[in-house]
Scaffold this active site. Structure first.
Site, PDB file in Angstrom:
ATOM      1  N   TYR A 162      -1.497  -3.810  -5.906  1.00 42.21           N
ATOM      2  CA  TYR A 162      -0.335  -3.825  -5.011  1.00 42.21           C
ATOM      3  C   TYR A 162       0.741  -4.760  -5.536  1.00 42.21           C
ATOM      4  CZ  TYR A 162       2.701  -4.696  -1.064  1.00 42.21           C
ATOM      5  OH  TYR A 162       3.825  -4.843  -0.270  1.00 42.21           O
ATOM      6  N   VAL A 200       7.054  11.570  -1.128  1.00 41.53           N
ATOM      7  CA  VAL A 200       7.847  11.092  -2.271  1.00 41.53           C
ATOM      8  C   VAL A 200       7.049  11.079  -3.568  1.00 41.53           C
ATOM      9  CG1 VAL A 200       9.383   9.701  -0.827  1.00 41.53           C
ATOM     10  CG2 VAL A 200       7.334   8.646  -1.842  1.00 41.53           C
ATOM     11  N   THR A 208       3.792  -4.743  11.088  1.00 42.98           N
ATOM     12  CA  THR A 208       4.064  -3.307  11.183  1.00 42.98           C
ATOM     13  C   THR A 208       2.721  -2.593  11.019  1.00 42.98           C
ATOM     14  OG1 THR A 208       4.437  -3.123   8.797  1.00 42.98           O
ATOM     15  CG2 THR A 208       6.350  -3.665  10.165  1.00 42.98           C
ATOM     16  N   ASN A 219      12.453   2.625   0.821  1.00 50.57           N
ATOM     17  CA  ASN A 219      11.532   1.832   1.635  1.00 50.57           C
ATOM     18  C   ASN A 219      10.083   2.315   1.556  1.00 50.57           C
ATOM     19  OD1 ASN A 219      10.706   0.093   4.062  1.00 50.57           O
ATOM     20  ND2 ASN A 219      10.309   2.167   4.802  1.00 50.57           N
TER      21      ASN A 219
END
Length: 252
Positions: A153, A61, A188, A87
């Site tokens: 971030y 992306v 995750t 996402n």
């Protein structure tokens, strides 16, 4: 009529779980990610398990040329797209600002902000033409409260927060929903990526409490996509019971 969802970052974690939840509920899917084998394995699983139509787009992306080329190749399907889930995102490194690596900064900015914009820019015209559609941007509790060593971030997720709010205003006349889902700590691959494969550091992130799972977040994402046409959840923040925000976690 069967609905269709477009999910970026579908190779793992929240994105993969989101694909599963939508497929379980009869949606067709367009799944996007950089790791082609994982995407095709997921495609095979979803087709066999739920008999859905699942299209795979393997590209980065961050690369605008790749975004344009791949989406041009499926423009007929985009013309009947119902939901876009932005996402794809990551944290790279965990350093104080003076120690941060510029390559990590670039990776986060290019993925979390520019990648989201590149995808949205290509898909929004189809929603406008149809006079409906929904954009679901995945942000973070880090979009609300900054934390030590989170600097860039957090900045990228603050940007997602601002973009979601401004998209909602800009697209209001076109009947397009814009929703932001901001998860807290979810177990995750997020921490493995942030700590660049250091399993011990990644494990410590979730010690002493029960974090969210990808399925927990995916279920919330699906909920926001299934409300009546006149209802829009602008923002949904979801954390584990033990977490209040990005800085306060109760560990036993």
């Amino acid at each position: 009529m069967t609905k269709t969802v477009f999910i970026t970052g579908a190779t793992s974690g929240i994105g993969k779980a989101t694909a599963e939840v939508f497929a379980q509920n009869g949606w067709d899917l367009i799944i996007v990610g950089r790791r082609g084998k994982r995407l095709y394995d997921l495609q095979d699983h979803l087709r066999k398990a739920y008999k859905n139509e699942v299209d795979v787009l393997s590209f980065d992306v961050r690369n605008l040329a790749e975004v344009k080329e791949n989406l041009e190749n499926i423009k007929d399907k985009l013309g009947r797209l119902d939901v876009l889930v932005n996402n794809a995102g990551l944290a790279a490194g965990f350093d104080r600002i003076q120690d941060g690596k510029t390559e990590d900064w670039d990776t986060m900015i290019d993925t979390n902000i520019k990648g989201l914009l590149y995808i949205t820019k290509q898909i929004v015209p189809y929603f406008i033409e149809r006079g409906k559609g929904q954009i679901i941007n995945i942000a973070s509790t880090a979009a609300k409260v900054v934390y030590e060593k989170g600097n860039v971030y957090c900045a990228t997720k603050f940007a997602v927060d601002a973009l979601s709010k401004s998209m909602r205003i800009d697209l209001l006349p076109h009947g397009i929903k814009v929703t932001q889902v901001s998860p807290g700590a979810a177990e995750t691959e997020f921490s493995m990526v942030r700590f660049k494969g250091d399993k011990d550091l990644a494990k410590k992130t979730y010690e002493g409490y029960q974090p969210l799972t990808g399925v927990d977040v995916a279920s919330a994402i699906y909920y926001t996509a299934t409300l009546p046409d006149h209802v829009c959840i602008n923002e949904l923040e979801i954390t584990a019971l033990a977490q209040a925000n990005s800085t306060h976690v109760f560990r036993k």
